[in-house]
Design a protein around this motif. Structure first.
Motif, short mmCIF file in Angstrom:
data_model
loop_
_atom_site.label_atom_id
_atom_site.label_comp_id
_atom_site.label_asym_id
_atom_site.label_seq_id
_atom_site.Cartn_x
_atom_site.Cartn_y
_atom_site.Cartn_z
N SER A 1 10.67 -5.19 3.80
CA SER A 1 10.16 -3.96 4.40
C SER A 1 9.35 -3.23 3.35
N THR A 2 9.32 -1.93 3.41
CA THR A 2 8.57 -1.12 2.46
C THR A 2 9.19 0.27 2.39
N ILE A 3 9.08 0.89 1.23
CA ILE A 3 9.59 2.25 1.07
C ILE A 3 8.80 3.23 1.94
N ALA A 4 7.63 2.80 2.43
CA ALA A 4 6.82 3.65 3.31
C ALA A 4 7.56 4.01 4.58
N VAL A 5 8.53 3.18 4.99
CA VAL A 5 9.32 3.49 6.19
C VAL A 5 10.20 4.70 5.94
N LEU B 1 5.31 7.68 4.93
CA LEU B 1 4.09 7.96 4.18
C LEU B 1 2.88 8.14 5.09
N LYS B 2 2.20 9.22 4.91
CA LYS B 2 0.99 9.51 5.66
C LYS B 2 -0.07 8.45 5.37
N GLY B 3 -0.74 7.97 6.42
CA GLY B 3 -1.77 6.97 6.26
C GLY B 3 -1.26 5.55 6.32
N GLU B 4 0.03 5.38 6.57
CA GLU B 4 0.60 4.04 6.66
C GLU B 4 1.41 3.86 7.95
N SER B 5 1.00 4.59 8.99
CA SER B 5 1.79 4.64 10.22
C SER B 5 2.01 3.29 10.88
N VAL B 6 0.94 2.52 11.07
CA VAL B 6 1.08 1.24 11.76
C VAL B 6 1.79 0.23 10.87
N VAL C 1 14.76 -6.03 1.63
CA VAL C 1 14.29 -5.42 0.40
C VAL C 1 13.06 -4.59 0.74
N ALA C 2 13.06 -3.33 0.31
CA ALA C 2 11.96 -2.42 0.64
C ALA C 2 11.36 -1.88 -0.65
N PRO C 3 10.35 -2.55 -1.20
CA PRO C 3 9.77 -2.11 -2.47
C PRO C 3 8.93 -0.84 -2.31
N GLY C 4 8.85 -0.11 -3.41
CA GLY C 4 7.85 0.93 -3.54
C GLY C 4 6.53 0.27 -3.89
N PRO C 5 5.57 1.02 -4.41
CA PRO C 5 4.27 0.43 -4.74
C PRO C 5 4.38 -0.57 -5.90
N ILE C 6 4.10 -1.84 -5.61
CA ILE C 6 4.10 -2.91 -6.60
C ILE C 6 2.67 -3.43 -6.69
N ARG C 7 2.18 -3.66 -7.89
CA ARG C 7 0.78 -4.08 -8.08
C ARG C 7 0.56 -5.52 -7.60
N THR C 8 0.20 -5.64 -6.33
CA THR C 8 -0.17 -6.93 -5.75
C THR C 8 -1.46 -6.73 -4.96
N ASP C 9 -1.91 -7.80 -4.29
CA ASP C 9 -3.12 -7.71 -3.47
C ASP C 9 -2.99 -6.67 -2.36
N LEU C 10 -1.75 -6.40 -1.93
CA LEU C 10 -1.55 -5.44 -0.85
C LEU C 10 -1.99 -4.03 -1.26
N LEU C 11 -2.00 -3.77 -2.56
CA LEU C 11 -2.38 -2.43 -3.03
C LEU C 11 -3.84 -2.36 -3.47
N ARG C 12 -4.58 -3.43 -3.22
CA ARG C 12 -6.00 -3.41 -3.58
C ARG C 12 -6.69 -2.28 -2.83
N GLY C 13 -7.39 -1.44 -3.56
CA GLY C 13 -8.08 -0.33 -2.94
C GLY C 13 -7.28 0.95 -2.91
N SER D 1 6.26 9.67 -7.07
CA SER D 1 6.86 11.00 -7.25
C SER D 1 7.90 11.31 -6.19
N GLN D 2 7.86 10.59 -5.06
CA GLN D 2 8.82 10.82 -3.97
C GLN D 2 10.05 9.91 -4.07
N GLN D 3 10.02 8.94 -5.00
CA GLN D 3 11.16 8.06 -5.19
C GLN D 3 12.25 8.78 -5.97
N VAL D 4 13.48 8.32 -5.83
CA VAL D 4 14.58 8.86 -6.63
C VAL D 4 14.35 8.54 -8.11
#
Length: 225
Positions: free
Chosen positions: A122-126, A130-135, A164-176, A187-190
């Motif tokens: 999954s993702t921590i966005a759930v 997180l705004k901008g990641e609704s779909v 497993v629900a990662p926060g932002p990890i530097r992969t191709d998914l974060l390109r851009g 900043s919103q993580q524990v």
């Protein structure tokens, strides 16, 4: 033997390589397996027939499957009203439906064995909404709900299911995605630090360890919420 989807790049590749280094036989599934350094089978998880063919091929190997790790996924950072129909379909079909197909078609093997584990992503966005990641978040929220219920369905067969629900990890998914956007999420993580692919691999290995046999139906957010 461990099956890892999305094993040609990103987190899937890192997990597959780590488990291989730890002595496991790893079968990597990906749409394009050229260049993979582990055993690979071409498979598009968004296609039922493709997953069915891969499951049949792996079953013929004749070795017990200790775990199925559903790491294949796609992302799109966009507001709901500006996300086109094709992207919506791709996100849901790959992230949610692909996880369901893998679970449906590999579960009979693990049921017959009466042991094994599914680890879904999954993702921590759930949790952070997180705004901008609704779909994208919606597709992964479906994975979390499916995993919780599937864990109950599989419990009688000594098969565990976790997320497993990662926060932002530097992969191709974060390109851009800009550094400022990544820092805002952190900043919103524990635990307010940027985690690495190795941290995800560590958690996967923990879930596979017999000492984690009491964990099922859980969503583990890397970084905490």
């Amino acid at each position: 033997m461990i099956v890892v989807t999305g094993a040609s790049k990103g987190l899937g590749e890192s997990i597959a390589l780590r488990l291989g280094e730890s002595g496991h036989r790893v079968i990597g599934l990906a749409r394009n397996i050229s260049g993979m350094t582990i055993e690979g089978i071409a498979c598009d998880v968004s296609s039922y027939q493709s997953v069915k063919a891969a499951a049949r091929q792996i079953k013929k190997i004749g070795e017990p499957i200790d775990a199925v790790i559903n790491a294949a996924g796609v992302a799109s950072m966009n507001l709901a009203v500006t996300t086109d129909a094709g992207t919506v379909q791709k996100l849901v079909q790959t992230n949610l439906v692909g996880t369901i197909y893998m679970s449906q078609l590999f579960a009979p093997i693990l049921i017959r064995q009466k042991h094994g584990s599914f680890i879904n992503f999954s993702t921590i966005a759930v949790a952070l909404a997180l705004k901008g990641e609704s779909v994208y978040a919606a597709s992964k929220a479906g994975v979390e709900a499916f995993s919780r219920v599937f864990a109950r369905e599989m419990a009688d067969f000594n098969v565990r299911v976790n997320c497993v629900a990662p926060g932002p990890i530097r992969t191709d998914l974060l390109r851009g995605v800009s550094d400022s956007q990544i820092n805002k999420i952190i900043s919103q993580q524990v635990i307010k630090k940027e985690f690495q692919k190795s941290d995800v691999c560590d958690l996967v290995e923990l879930l596979l360890d017999p000492k984690a046999s009491s964990l099922s139906g859980q969503v583990l957010n890397i970084g905490g919420v």
